[in-house]
Design an enzyme around this catalytic site. Structure first.
Site, PDB file in Angstrom:
ATOM      1  N   HIS A 387       8.342 -11.453  -1.006  1.00 19.09           N
ATOM      2  CA  HIS A 387       8.688 -11.289  -2.571  1.00 19.09           C
ATOM      3  C   HIS A 387       8.375 -12.586  -3.243  1.00 19.09           C
ATOM      4  O   HIS A 387       7.714 -12.621  -4.323  1.00 19.09           O
ATOM      5  CB  HIS A 387       9.794 -10.868  -2.630  1.00 19.09           C
ATOM      6  CG  HIS A 387      10.221 -10.458  -3.929  1.00 19.09           C
ATOM      7  ND1 HIS A 387      10.421  -9.037  -4.499  1.00 19.09           N
ATOM      8  CD2 HIS A 387      10.786 -11.049  -5.036  1.00 19.09           C
ATOM      9  CE1 HIS A 387      10.723  -9.158  -5.758  1.00 19.09           C
ATOM     10  NE2 HIS A 387      11.105 -10.237  -6.184  1.00 19.09           N
ATOM     11  N   GLU A 388       9.146 -13.674  -2.812  1.00 19.57           N
ATOM     12  CA  GLU A 388       9.141 -14.929  -3.550  1.00 19.57           C
ATOM     13  C   GLU A 388       7.694 -15.670  -3.462  1.00 19.57           C
ATOM     14  O   GLU A 388       7.213 -16.156  -4.581  1.00 19.57           O
ATOM     15  CB  GLU A 388      10.064 -15.738  -2.974  1.00 19.57           C
ATOM     16  CG  GLU A 388      11.546 -15.336  -3.237  1.00 19.57           C
ATOM     17  CD  GLU A 388      12.019 -14.787  -4.606  1.00 19.57           C
ATOM     18  OE1 GLU A 388      11.487 -15.138  -5.637  1.00 19.57           O
ATOM     19  OE2 GLU A 388      12.903 -13.938  -4.595  1.00 19.57           O
ATOM     20  N   HIS A 391       5.571 -14.153  -6.180  1.00 20.29           N
ATOM     21  CA  HIS A 391       5.789 -14.775  -7.464  1.00 20.29           C
ATOM     22  C   HIS A 391       4.974 -16.188  -7.506  1.00 20.29           C
ATOM     23  O   HIS A 391       4.397 -16.522  -8.634  1.00 20.29           O
ATOM     24  CB  HIS A 391       7.231 -15.118  -7.841  1.00 20.29           C
ATOM     25  CG  HIS A 391       8.130 -13.786  -8.193  1.00 20.29           C
ATOM     26  ND1 HIS A 391       7.999 -13.018  -9.102  1.00 20.29           N
ATOM     27  CD2 HIS A 391       9.197 -13.356  -7.458  1.00 20.29           C
ATOM     28  CE1 HIS A 391       8.751 -11.955  -9.382  1.00 20.29           C
ATOM     29  NE2 HIS A 391       9.745 -12.264  -8.196  1.00 20.29           N
ATOM     30  N   HIS A 394       1.301 -15.932  -7.873  1.00 18.65           N
ATOM     31  CA  HIS A 394       1.020 -15.391  -9.144  1.00 18.65           C
ATOM     32  C   HIS A 394       1.039 -16.788  -9.938  1.00 18.65           C
ATOM     33  O   HIS A 394       0.127 -16.802 -10.973  1.00 18.65           O
ATOM     34  CB  HIS A 394       2.003 -14.369  -9.417  1.00 18.65           C
ATOM     35  CG  HIS A 394       1.789 -13.755 -10.841  1.00 18.65           C
ATOM     36  ND1 HIS A 394       2.433 -12.821 -11.392  1.00 18.65           N
ATOM     37  CD2 HIS A 394       0.665 -13.799 -11.659  1.00 18.65           C
ATOM     38  CE1 HIS A 394       1.814 -12.486 -12.637  1.00 18.65           C
ATOM     39  NE2 HIS A 394       0.889 -12.846 -12.749  1.00 18.65           N
TER      40      HIS A 394
END
Length: 599
Positions: A387-388, A391, A394
């Site tokens: 998940h991190e 980020h 991105h």
């Protein structure tokens, strides 16, 4: 479990490398002083005014360049502080950086009103000049807000009023995080368990129902003791939203909140409508939960209990490999960025004394992305890592492909890349596991993630809009009213399989997101967009994965978030993405039920 290491005893290779931001604390001090000394430049620009496109370019570049340095100053101090919150030196540095941010915002608050003093046609003509192409979209957005920008004096007054308007939220945060404490929860053997905000959900996941009930009742009875005070802080927060919306001439507080990211209000309403149309799926899930737990009566303290008892251990090294392999559908370049992050110390891996809890991705323009973890050898932490990194990659792509003023991305799309990564990792693991019990565990995790992110956050969104609407119509937000609204929503969402009590109606009092002004709906829309995009990439071609990277990950804030998602393949102005997300939940529920039957 052994005693936690002190920060200085951590292996260097297990910590993040912040020297790529500033080589030393002394270098940070130099940058801090540079920003502080240059704040007065704003006065020079304010006095000079904007008489030409050259003047406009000069002031925009000055504000942007100083903002970049300030962001690096803040990020360094914030990361240093979080790696050991007990370190007074870094407490001070972060506090100073935050104060500097406030001074910067106040000094440059003249800029938007100054732009509004230029007539719209002239400003548009400036924006068309080639030398201002890097700011063209920013100027377009400012022009669209023209009707809501106040005079220089009024803007400065509102900026200065920020501390007062933020007071209800700050008061709540101090009370909820620092002053509020709970009695211990007690298990079926009479043993005590520390109950805090951080341990509450873990206690609700316990297989000991006595402990779950004790934690639930102890927590909400305590909130009930302060419900009138907390109703007043929440009412004050809503008042601040209503006040600023009225002051700026918006038709409602929701109109203002969504206009910041240029999100049509129908996106919000469609989310609520589609989720409400599909609540039968959540009701089916709660019925299944009741059956699998073997309960005559399912209560709200049984909602978090895992349905599959599986000790699914994953080491950090194993998780790294799984995350890299799981992102194979995005291509070798994406995987190479992950390897760069793992090899070049983007991640602060393990817990140490004083380290901030939880996990996040941070960084700013001109720095690497940085990930804070408090690693434990389990599947939850592996998905958090994926998940991190969603980020972080991105941010990596955005900063590499956009200018500083457009390298960030709005909250509306922030959770898409992270949730997308979780979907790809889950698909990879499910296809590569030959253990049905572990597959059931993964499916249970996905179902719970969907329940918590789409159904629950949409319920929060309904509550948030309802209380703002009540306040705007002149109805006071008393504790009784808040309990009534929240309790009714909870019953609607979870259905007849659950036996309700009055305590759950007080849950609003412990949700800090209600002080964030129409924030929570974006978790649900982001999850839905990610579900749609991951399905496209998993079932598509290289062209589809390239489109996701080029039209979404690399775009930063160079277009409106709705348009960026549309160009990537998801139109959030329609019902389709939310309906596809509901189909995703139904398919996972079908798979889960089928595996249960096959056991």
């Amino acid at each position: 479990m052994g005693e936690l290491l002190k920060r200085e005893d951590q292996r260097v290779e297990d910590t993040w490398d912040l020297t790529s931001i500033f080589e030393s604390d002394e270098k940070w001090e130099e940058a801090y002083k540079e920003v502080e000394d240059r704040l007065s430049e704003a006065d020079t620009f304010r006095e000079k005014g904007i008489q030409s496109s050259d003047d406009l370019l000069e002031v925009l570049e000055a504000e942007r360049d100083l903002g970049v340095t300030l962001s690096q100053v803040y990020v360094y101090s914030h990361l240093k502080h979080d790696q050991d919150t007990s370190n007074s030196k870094y407490q001070s540095m972060e506090s100073r950086a935050m104060s500097l941010y406030t001074k910067f915002a106040s000094a440059w608050s003249f800029l938007t009103p100054a732009l509004m003093q230029i007539d719209e046609e002239t400003l548009n003509s400036y924006a068309e000049e080639d030398k201002l192409k890097e700011f063209k979209f920013d100027l377009e957005k400012i022009n669209k807000q023209r009707a809501h920008v106040l005079s220089d004096k009024e803007e400065k007054l509102l900026a200065q009023a920020g501390l007062v308007l933020n007071n209800p939220g700050l008061t709540y945060a101090i009370f909820n995080n620092a002053d509020l404490s709970f009695d211990n929860a007690v298990d079926s053997d009479g043993n005590s368990h520390v109950l805090t905000q951080g341990t509450y959900i873990d206690l609700l996941k316990s297989s000991d129902r006595t402990l779950r009930k004790s934690a639930y009742e102890t927590l909400y009875k305590k909130y009930g003791e302060y419900e009138n005070t907390l109703a007043q802080t929440l009412s004050g927060e809503v008042d601040s939203h209503v006040f600023t919306a009225e002051a700026r001439g918006y038709k409602s507080s929701r109109d203002q909140a969504l206009s910041n990211n240029h999100i049509p209000e129908e996106v919000y309403d469609q989310l609520v409508d589609v989720v409400n149309d599909n609540l039968h799926l959540l009701h089916r899930y709660t019925e299944l939960r009741k059956e699998m737990l073997g309960l005559d009566e399912l209560t709200m303290y049984d909602i978090y209990t895992p349905l599959v008892d599986e000790d699914f251990k994953v080491t950090y090294e194993e998780a790294k490999n799984h995350v890299i392999e799981g992102m194979a559908p995005l291509g070798e370049e994406y995987q190479d960025i992950l390897r760069e992050g793992f090899n070049n110390r983007w991640v602060d891996i393990y817990e140490n004394k004083g380290k901030r809890s939880g996990a996040y991705s941070s960084g700013t323009y001109g720095t690497n992305p940085y990930i804070l973890m408090n690693w434990q050898d389990n599947v939850d932490n592996m998905f958090t890592l994926a998940h991190e990194f969603g980020h972080s990659v991105h941010s990596y792509y955005s900063r590499k492909n956009q200018t500083a003023n457009q390298s960030g991305y709005s909250i509306f799309v922030a959770e898409v890349a992270s949730t997308f990564n979780e979907a790809l990792l889950a698909d990879y693991l499910y296809k590569n596991l030959d253990d049905d019990k572990k597959k059931l565990y993964l499916l249970n995790e996905q179902l719970e993630g969907f329940r918590g992110t789409v159904f629950r956050q949409t319920m929060f969104a309904e509550f948030e809009h309802k209380i703002h609407t009540l306040k705007e119509s002149g109805e006071p937000l008393t504790a009784d009213k808040l309990n009534e609204v929240y309790g009714d929503l909870n019953k609607k969402y979870y259905g007849d399989a659950v036996s309700y009590d009055d305590l759950i109606s007080k849950e609003w009092a412990r949700i800090p997101h209600f002080y964030m002004n129409y924030y929570v709906y974006q978790y649900a829309t982001g999850y839905s967009a990610a579900a749609t995009l991951s399905e496209i990439v998993l079932n598509g071609t290289k062209e589809d994965s390239d489109r996701y990277i080029n039209e979404f990950l690399k775009k930063g804030s160079s277009n409106y978030p709705i348009e960026i998602l549309k160009n990537a393949g998801v139109d959030m102005t329609t019902r389709e993405p939310i309906e596809k997300a509901m189909k995703f939940f139904e398919e996972k529920l079908d798979q889960f039920e089928q595996l249960i039957k096959n056991k």
